[in-house]
Structure formats: C-alpha cells, structure tokens
Design a protein around this motif. Structure first.
Motif, PDB file in Angstrom:
ATOM      1  N   HIS A 166       0.830  -1.205   0.000  1.00 43.09           N
ATOM      2  CA  HIS A 166       0.000   0.000   0.000  1.00 43.09           C
ATOM      3  C   HIS A 166       0.865   1.255   0.000  1.00 43.09           C
ATOM      4  O   HIS A 166       0.557   2.235  -0.691  1.00 43.09           O
ATOM      5  N   ALA A 167       1.952   1.229   0.775  1.00 46.41           N
ATOM      6  CA  ALA A 167       2.867   2.373   0.807  1.00 46.41           C
ATOM      7  C   ALA A 167       3.527   2.566  -0.558  1.00 46.41           C
ATOM      8  O   ALA A 167       3.655   3.700  -1.058  1.00 46.41           O
ATOM      9  N   ALA A 168       3.959   1.462  -1.180  1.00 48.20           N
ATOM     10  CA  ALA A 168       4.621   1.546  -2.480  1.00 48.20           C
ATOM     11  C   ALA A 168       3.667   2.046  -3.559  1.00 48.20           C
ATOM     12  O   ALA A 168       4.056   2.855  -4.419  1.00 48.20           O
ATOM     13  N   ALA A 169       2.426   1.588  -3.525  1.00 51.98           N
ATOM     14  CA  ALA A 169       1.441   2.039  -4.515  1.00 51.98           C
ATOM     15  C   ALA A 169       1.171   3.534  -4.374  1.00 51.98           C
ATOM     16  O   ALA A 169       1.093   4.265  -5.368  1.00 51.98           O
ATOM     17  N   ALA A 222      -3.719   2.066  -4.421  1.00 50.45           N
ATOM     18  CA  ALA A 222      -3.463   3.467  -4.087  1.00 50.45           C
ATOM     19  C   ALA A 222      -4.767   4.241  -3.902  1.00 50.45           C
ATOM     20  O   ALA A 222      -4.771   5.333  -3.319  1.00 50.45           O
ATOM     21  N   ASP A 223      -5.883   3.702  -4.396  1.00 56.42           N
ATOM     22  CA  ASP A 223      -7.194   4.277  -4.098  1.00 56.42           C
ATOM     23  C   ASP A 223      -7.550   3.802  -2.700  1.00 56.42           C
ATOM     24  O   ASP A 223      -8.217   2.791  -2.508  1.00 56.42           O
ATOM     25  N   ILE A 224      -7.071   4.552  -1.723  1.00 63.85           N
ATOM     26  CA  ILE A 224      -6.930   4.043  -0.362  1.00 63.85           C
ATOM     27  C   ILE A 224      -7.803   4.814   0.624  1.00 63.85           C
ATOM     28  O   ILE A 224      -8.113   5.993   0.415  1.00 63.85           O
ATOM     29  N   ASN A 225      -8.234   4.143   1.664  1.00 60.89           N
ATOM     30  CA  ASN A 225      -8.927   4.798   2.770  1.00 60.89           C
ATOM     31  C   ASN A 225      -7.867   5.450   3.653  1.00 60.89           C
ATOM     32  O   ASN A 225      -7.203   4.795   4.459  1.00 60.89           O
ATOM     33  N   GLU A 226      -7.661   6.750   3.473  1.00 63.14           N
ATOM     34  CA  GLU A 226      -6.515   7.417   4.105  1.00 63.14           C
ATOM     35  C   GLU A 226      -6.585   7.436   5.629  1.00 63.14           C
ATOM     36  O   GLU A 226      -5.550   7.355   6.304  1.00 63.14           O
TER      37      GLU A 226
END
Length: 298
Positions: free
Chosen positions: A192-195, A223-227
């Motif tokens: 997730h961090a890399a994306a 990368a379409d992530i729940n921040e």
C-alpha cells in the motif's frame, strides 16, 4: 460442520463499511441470520434496504453465536464496553484489524469468562471504502489469518475456522500476534505504501493513464486508499513498517546501482531471483486449506 450447518448460526457484524458490508452480504448468501450494527444509522438503514442484514437492533445481538467486529481497535473496544450486557454468554467475538499485537489482551479483559475473543484478519478487500463498495465475492479463494491464544477454547477456534471455510476462503494460517504484525508489514502495509508512493511520484501527469498497461494498473490498484484507516494502520505498526520500507529501499538501491554501473550480470541476477521467488510463491499457493502448522500465542 458443513456450510449448510453453519448457515443455521446467527452472526453479528459490527461496522457496515466495505468489509462489514462484504461479511454481511456473504453471510446472507450462506443463509445466516445477520444482525448488523453501525455507528451511523444511515448505513444500517441502507443495509436493511439491501436485505443484507435482518436486524439493526442491538438487543438482537443476544442471538449471535459469532460477532465479527469490522471497526478499528478503539471502536471495537468501545463497542465491547457499551454492549457487553447485550451479548450471549457464550458469544465468540472476532475482529479483522490489520494490527494485532496487544489488543487481544484488552478484549479478553473486557469480556465474560464464558465468552471468547479470537482475533482474525481476512487478507482481502478492494479499492474505495464504504458499504457501496462491499462485495460477497472478496472472500472466495482468499487467505484468512487466525491468531489463536492458549486461553481460547479449541471448539471456538474450530467454529471460527468453519466460518472461514463457509465464507469461501482458501487458506487459514495460524500465527501469533507478533508474527502477524511482522509479516503483514511486508505483505500488506508495504504494498500500500509503495502504490501510494508510485502515484505520488513527480513523474505523474494528468494523462498518465494514456501510457499505462496492466503492470502500472496492477501495482497502483490499492493506491485508491482509505486514508484514515491506513494512516492508523501505518502508525500502529510503525516499527515493522519502517523496517520493511528500509528493506525495500535497499533492494531498489541494489537494482539502481546495477543499472547505473551497466552491470548486466547483476541486473539479470536481481530479476532472476525475483522471478524464482514469485514462482515459488505460486507453487505454495496450491496447498490444501487445512495444511498449516498451528502456532498458539501465550
């Protein structure tokens, strides 16, 4: 217990977002009676309209043999503190939190001696957030990590494993909480961090999508992530995440140096080893559902 037998169990789902909604949808497909609880009533009302829960009344939680908490640790703790008197005396509680070390102790200190808390982590999901993104299909063929403790009753752990089978998951490895957090930093947090870093690269441009193929789409999907969720996960597992970022940076540096030095042998070795490991990983994925070593946490 077969899927049809498991369908006779009433289950509770706490938190009706992407994951909670997915659990509710899949449980209804199996045939379970589902009690769904959410902090915002609009999500409960929508879940009732969708027919994926049978009740949103907290008083009906007493019917639940298994309760799956799909909320962050703080919310799960608050739920237990506020609703313990509503739960069945033999209820089995489980969570899906992405970081495990320490929380089972907190949960166990809150529940009754006749109840059981067995932590878990389904390794599945999809882009976006919220009930509208929920899907019953995300469990099919997925890995679902179980984190049992010596204090857990064997029959209750077995019932959670039956739930995992009924959901359609393929593998249920059992590890300690500490091992879980170390491994997940590599297999979940780092990707997730890399994306996110790849999408935030200075090379990104508005028409990037006109120049991409499957590799870029696959590598940036999450990368379409729940921040809010992932900020909490990164910080909760901070030391392990930092270790994995450092290891990833070291691997990239090895490749960068080989390219800079035009060292064809080093580049080929680097890529060959990556390919070997990927094939090895694929071959391990074909093992039977139940063939794993049980590791029980103290």
């Amino acid at each position: 217990m077969s899927t049809s037998d498991f369908s006779k169990i009433t289950v509770g789902v706490i938190g009706l977002g992407l994951m909670g909604g997915s659990f509710a949808k899949r449980f209804k497909e199996i045939g379970n009676r589902v009690i769904g609880i959410n902090r915002t009533k609009s999500a409960e009302e929508e879940a009732l309209r969708m027919g994926i829960i049978d009740s949103a009344d907290p008083k009906d939680l007493k019917e639940c043999r298994i309760i799956v908490s799909c909320t962050p640790e703080k919310a799960t703790k608050a739920f237990l503190e506020e609703n313990l008197s509503l739960l069945a005396r033999d209820a089995i509680l489980t969570d899906i939190a992405g970081v495990k070390d320490g929380f089972a102790d907190i949960a166990e200190s809150l529940i009754l001696p006749t109840q059981d808390f067995i932590s878990g982590h389904p390794m599945c999901g999809r882009e976006g957030a919220g009930l509208s993104q929920a899907s019953a299909d995300i469990f099919k063929g997925a890995n679902y990590i179980v984190i049992p403790r010596k204090s857990n009753r064997k029959e209750n752990v077995a019932l959670i494993e039956e739930m995992i089978r009924a959901l359609g998951c393929a593998h249920a490895p059992a590890v300690t909480a500490h091992e879980h957090d170390e491994i997940i930093a590599y297999t979940s947090d780092l990707p997730h961090a890399a994306a996110a870093a790849l999408m935030n690269s200075a090379s990104y441009r508005k028409d990037t999508n006109r120049f991409t193929g499957g590799s870029f789409r696959d590598e940036t999907r999450v990368a379409d992530i729940n921040e809010e969720l992932w900020t909490s996960l990164f910080l909760s597992n901070r030391e392990n995440v930092l270790t994995e970022i450092e290891r990833f940076e070291a691997a990239l540096e090895t490749l960068r140096r080989a390219i800079e030095e035009k060292n064809e042998d080093s580049i080929r070795t680097f890529l060959s080893e990556a390919g070997r490991r990927r094939r090895e990983w694929d071959s391990h994925g074909s093992s039977e559902y139940g063939s794993r070593e049980r590791i029980v946490q103290d």
